[in-house]
Design an enzyme around this catalytic site. Structure first.
Site, mmCIF file in Angstrom:
data_model
loop_
_atom_site.group_PDB
_atom_site.id
_atom_site.type_symbol
_atom_site.label_atom_id
_atom_site.label_comp_id
_atom_site.label_asym_id
_atom_site.label_seq_id
_atom_site.Cartn_x
_atom_site.Cartn_y
_atom_site.Cartn_z
ATOM 1 N N SER A 1 54.370 -78.945 -58.903
ATOM 2 C CA SER A 1 54.548 -78.002 -59.998
ATOM 3 C C SER A 1 53.720 -76.742 -59.731
ATOM 4 O O SER A 1 53.869 -76.114 -58.685
ATOM 5 C CB SER A 1 54.172 -78.679 -61.320
ATOM 6 O OG SER A 1 54.639 -77.919 -62.420
ATOM 7 N N GLU B 1 62.375 -77.656 -56.320
ATOM 8 C CA GLU B 1 62.703 -78.287 -57.594
ATOM 9 C C GLU B 1 62.096 -77.409 -58.678
ATOM 10 O O GLU B 1 61.398 -76.447 -58.392
ATOM 11 C CB GLU B 1 62.128 -79.709 -57.651
ATOM 12 C CG GLU B 1 60.625 -79.808 -57.437
ATOM 13 C CD GLU B 1 59.809 -79.651 -58.704
ATOM 14 O OE1 GLU B 1 60.298 -80.043 -59.786
ATOM 15 O OE2 GLU B 1 58.684 -79.127 -58.625
ATOM 16 N N HIS C 1 59.821 -83.072 -60.923
ATOM 17 C CA HIS C 1 59.506 -83.405 -62.304
ATOM 18 C C HIS C 1 60.396 -84.511 -62.875
ATOM 19 O O HIS C 1 60.315 -84.802 -64.070
ATOM 20 C CB HIS C 1 59.650 -82.164 -63.190
ATOM 21 C CG HIS C 1 58.614 -81.111 -62.957
ATOM 22 N ND1 HIS C 1 58.674 -80.233 -61.895
ATOM 23 C CD2 HIS C 1 57.491 -80.781 -63.652
ATOM 24 C CE1 HIS C 1 57.645 -79.402 -61.954
ATOM 25 N NE2 HIS C 1 56.909 -79.711 -63.004
#
Length: 314
Positions: free
Chosen positions: A118, A215, A280
Site C-alpha cells: 500500500s 494493485e 488489498h
C-alpha cells in the site's frame, strides 16, 4: 537503463529479531498486539519501534510526526541486532518522511528483510533506487488480512523462512488479460503511489526490462484510468516486459476495472495477468521485488503465474 537484479537479504531463522515500524498511518493497538503474537508464534522475536503506536498530535491520519517515523525506520534498519523490518500498516504518510531518512546510512547498513504494501510502495521504490536492495511486497503486522487470512499468513511465513518453496505465485483466479510470456525484474506496488512519485527528486527514470506488479484499493475505475494514463503519458512504462495485476478491493465492479486495465495496459504490447492474488484483497500473496522473474499468461485460459528465478531471500 535496463533494470537489474537487486541485492537480496538473508532468509530468517528461528529467533530472528524483527522490528515493527509504522511509517504511515496509526495502527490500532489491538491489531498490532495480535500481529506481534502471530510473529512470536513463528518463532520470531518482534520488537516495536519506539513510535510504532504514535498518533500525530494534530493530523490524526499520521502515525506520529514525520521525524519520529523516519527515525524509527532508520534506527531499526541500522541496528545490527535487527534481521528484518516489517511495517505495521499503510494508510498515508511515507511521502512526508521518506526524504528525512539517511539513505546513505541505510545502504551502508546492508540488506535486511523489509515487508509492506500500500503506502509502503514509496519505501519499496526508495530501497530499490537509493539503496539497491530487494524487498517484499507483503502483508503488514497490524492489518486485517494478515490477522484473519491463513493463506496470507502462510505466504509470508514461507517466504521468510523457506523462500525456495514459494517461488511460483498465483491464486486460481490468475488469468491472462493479454496472453504471452515475459522475463524481467519485478518492481511496483500500489499503482496510485507509483503515479504520485512521478516528478519527485528520486523518482524512477526508467523501468525498461521490468515486470510491473500493481494493485490498489478504493479507486474508482475512472481514477485507475487516470493513474494509468498518467504513467503512460510520462513514459514511466516504456520498455517494461510485462504486468501482473493483483487485487482492486473497493474499486467498483471488477468488470469495469478489468475494462480499464485491458484498455490502458493492452496498448503496451506485453503480457498482462489479472487477479494474481496480492495487494488489498482477501488473500495477499507475498511478492518479491527486485528479483528476476518469469510471467506466464497462457492464451488457452489456463492458470497464470509469476515465478521468481531465484528465491526472494538468500
Amino acid at each position: 537503463m535496463t533494470l537489474v537484479p537487486l541485492t537480496r537479504p538473508a532468509r530468517l531463522r528461528p529467533g530472528a529479531r524483527v522490528a515493527v515500524v509504522s511509517p504511515s498511518g496509526p495502527v490500532p493497538a489491538d491489531r498490532l498486539d495480535q500481529g506481534l503474537d502471530i510473529l512470536r508464534g513463528w518463532g520470531l522475536a518482534p520488537v516495536e519501534a519506539p513510535h510504532a503506536r504514535d498518533v500525530h498530535p494534530e493530523l490524526d491520519h499520521l502515525g506520529g510526526t514525520d521525524e519520529a517515523r523516519a527515525r524509527d525506520l532508520q534506527e531499526a534498519w541500522c541496528d545490527p541486532a535487527v534481521d528484518a523490518v516489517i511495517c505495521a500498516r499503510g494508510g498515508y504518510g511515507v511521502q512526508r518522511m521518506v526524504d528525512l531518512v539517511d539513505w546513505a546510512a541505510m545502504r551502508a547498513a546492508g540488506p535486511k528483510v523489509f515487508v509492506g504494501y500500500s503506502d509502503i510502495t514509496v519505501l519499496h521504490e526508495a530501497f530499490a533506487l537509493r539503496a539497491g536492495l530487494a524487498t517484499l511486497h507483503g502483508p503488514m503486522a497490524g492489518t486485517e488480512t494478515f490477522l484473519k487470512d491463513p493463506d496470507t499468513q502462510e505466504s509470508l511465513r514461507a517466504t521468510l523462512f523457506e523462500p525456495d518453496s514459494v517461488r511460483t505465485l498465483g491464486l486460481p483466479t490468475a488469468r491472462a488479460l493479454v496472453p504471452g510470456r515475459a522475463r524481467g525484474i519485478t518492481y511496483g506496488g500500489c499503482v496510485s503511489l507509483l503515479a504520485a512519485e512521478l516528478g519527485t527528486p528520486h523518482a524512477r527514470t526508467s523501468a525498461r526490462g521490468g515486470l510491473l506488479v500493481i494493485e490498489d484499493t478504493t479507486e474508482d475505475p475512472y481514477s485507475i484510468d487516470r493513474i494509468l494514463t498518467q504513467l503512460l503519458r510520462a513514459g514511466a512504462l516504456d520498455g517494461i516486459a510485462g504486468v501482473a495485476c493483483g487485487s482492486w478491493a473497493g474499486c467498483g465492479p471488477y468488470e469495469k476495472v478489468r475494462a480499464v486495465l485491458a484498455d490502458r495496459l493492452g496498448t503496451l504490447g506485453v503480457p498482462v495477468v489479472e487477479e494474481l492474488g496480492f495487494g488489498h484483497g482477501p488473500t495477499a500473496l507475498t511478492v518479491p521485488l527486485g528479483v528476476p522473474a518469469v510471467l506466464d499468461a497462457p492464451a488457452d485460459g489456463g492458470p497464470a503465474t509469476l515465478t521468481a528465478e531465484v528465491p526472494a531471500l538468500l
